[in-house]
Design a protein around this motif. Sequence first.
Motif, short mmCIF file in Angstrom:
data_model
loop_
_atom_site.label_atom_id
_atom_site.label_comp_id
_atom_site.label_asym_id
_atom_site.label_seq_id
_atom_site.Cartn_x
_atom_site.Cartn_y
_atom_site.Cartn_z
N ARG A 51 0.84 -1.20 0.00
CA ARG A 51 0.00 0.00 0.00
C ARG A 51 0.87 1.25 0.00
O ARG A 51 0.65 2.19 -0.77
CB ARG A 51 -0.91 0.00 1.22
CG ARG A 51 -1.84 1.22 1.32
CD ARG A 51 -2.52 1.28 2.68
NE ARG A 51 -3.16 0.03 3.02
CZ ARG A 51 -3.51 -0.31 4.27
NH1 ARG A 51 -3.23 0.51 5.28
NH2 ARG A 51 -4.12 -1.46 4.50
N GLY A 52 1.89 1.25 0.87
CA GLY A 52 2.79 2.39 0.91
C GLY A 52 3.57 2.56 -0.37
O GLY A 52 3.76 3.67 -0.87
N ALA A 53 4.03 1.41 -0.94
CA ALA A 53 4.79 1.48 -2.18
C ALA A 53 3.94 2.03 -3.32
O ALA A 53 4.41 2.82 -4.14
CB ALA A 53 5.32 0.09 -2.54
N ASP A 54 2.67 1.64 -3.34
CA ASP A 54 1.76 2.13 -4.38
C ASP A 54 1.53 3.64 -4.26
O ASP A 54 1.16 4.30 -5.24
CB ASP A 54 0.41 1.40 -4.31
CG ASP A 54 0.50 -0.03 -4.81
OD1 ASP A 54 1.52 -0.36 -5.47
OD2 ASP A 54 -0.42 -0.82 -4.54
N GLN A 55 1.74 4.17 -3.06
CA GLN A 55 1.53 5.60 -2.83
C GLN A 55 2.83 6.40 -2.96
O GLN A 55 2.88 7.57 -2.62
CB GLN A 55 0.92 5.81 -1.44
CG GLN A 55 -0.47 5.22 -1.30
CD GLN A 55 -0.99 5.25 0.13
OE1 GLN A 55 -0.28 5.64 1.05
NE2 GLN A 55 -2.25 4.86 0.31
N GLY A 56 3.88 5.75 -3.46
CA GLY A 56 5.13 6.44 -3.70
C GLY A 56 6.16 6.30 -2.61
O GLY A 56 7.28 6.82 -2.73
N MET A 57 5.84 5.59 -1.53
CA MET A 57 6.80 5.39 -0.44
C MET A 57 7.90 4.42 -0.88
O MET A 57 7.66 3.53 -1.69
CB MET A 57 6.06 4.85 0.79
CG MET A 57 6.92 4.65 2.01
SD MET A 57 5.97 3.98 3.42
CE MET A 57 5.01 5.44 3.86
N ASP A 58 9.09 4.60 -0.35
CA ASP A 58 10.15 3.64 -0.58
C ASP A 58 9.68 2.26 -0.13
O ASP A 58 9.22 2.10 1.00
CB ASP A 58 11.40 4.05 0.22
CG ASP A 58 12.52 3.05 0.09
OD1 ASP A 58 13.22 3.09 -0.92
OD2 ASP A 58 12.66 2.23 1.02
N GLN A 59 9.79 1.25 -1.01
CA GLN A 59 9.18 -0.05 -0.70
C GLN A 59 9.83 -0.71 0.51
O GLN A 59 9.14 -1.33 1.33
CB GLN A 59 9.23 -0.99 -1.89
CG GLN A 59 8.47 -2.29 -1.61
CD GLN A 59 8.38 -3.21 -2.80
OE1 GLN A 59 8.65 -2.83 -3.92
NE2 GLN A 59 8.00 -4.46 -2.54
N ALA A 60 11.14 -0.61 0.64
CA ALA A 60 11.79 -1.22 1.79
C ALA A 60 11.27 -0.61 3.09
O ALA A 60 10.98 -1.31 4.06
CB ALA A 60 13.30 -1.06 1.69
N GLN A 61 11.14 0.72 3.11
CA GLN A 61 10.62 1.40 4.29
C GLN A 61 9.20 0.95 4.60
O GLN A 61 8.85 0.66 5.75
CB GLN A 61 10.64 2.91 4.05
CG GLN A 61 10.35 3.75 5.29
CD GLN A 61 11.59 4.00 6.13
OE1 GLN A 61 12.53 3.20 6.14
NE2 GLN A 61 11.60 5.10 6.84
N ALA A 62 8.39 0.88 3.55
CA ALA A 62 7.00 0.45 3.73
C ALA A 62 6.92 -0.98 4.24
O ALA A 62 6.08 -1.32 5.09
CB ALA A 62 6.23 0.59 2.41
N ASP A 63 7.79 -1.85 3.74
CA ASP A 63 7.79 -3.24 4.17
C ASP A 63 8.21 -3.38 5.63
O ASP A 63 7.67 -4.21 6.37
CB ASP A 63 8.72 -4.08 3.28
CG ASP A 63 8.12 -4.37 1.92
OD1 ASP A 63 6.92 -4.10 1.72
OD2 ASP A 63 8.85 -4.89 1.04
#
Length: 241
Positions: free
Chosen positions: A64-76
């Motif tokens: 969800r965070g990655a889809d919103q432009g967040m760094d994927q590692a951070q979101a994970d």
Amino acid sequence: MPERPAWSRVVLKLSGEALAEPNGSGLDNAVLEQVAREVHGARAELGVDIAIVVGGGNFWRGIRGADQGMDQAQADFMGMLATVMNGLALQDALERVGQHARVMSAIEMPKVAEPYIRRRAERHLEKGRVVIFAGGTGNPFFTTDTAAALRAAEIGAQAILKGTHSGVDGVYTADPKKDPNATRYDRISHMDVITKGLKVMDSTAITFCMEKNLPIVVFDLLAGGNVKSILLGEQIGTLVG
């Protein structure tokens, strides 16, 4: 003559959404208690070692965070922290029904959970405790499905029980909520799950289970008695293997 289980050690895979309130977020105490009683009953009556891997989607999903432009590692990593919250809630629910439990996290946070150490996890199981694996694999880009497969192999589990929560009681030819002609498989191979693109677990987890010859039982978690019935070898849901 006492009932003999089909497997002596299993991993129960739960999504975070399975523990959520009807709106899909937070925690539903009634569901937590039901899951705790199911696990405790199966553990006490059959003597099966049960470990649990829990997701965190009721609080946060990394995608969800990655889809919103967040760094994927951070979101994970945020998603991994959510799984620890669910793990602590499950531990509390289990202990309230009389089942000793330990939370082991792949991300070290010694104030609230033990660090994941394979041999220590095995000792807990041998002593009759339920072990809850939280924090996923401890690495971004991998789901809790993959964590369940990895932990199952590490602790020598003989099967993964994947509990669903949306009224779908197994693996179907299509989404039964969208296609009224969808039919449920009683049994299907790992390879067929991959080639047919069926939504059982992510492809990394399914491939790993196939390589390790780990069966997966997909079943309705919220139907009373299913965990014990599966452990006794009854045909419940879909067997992938």
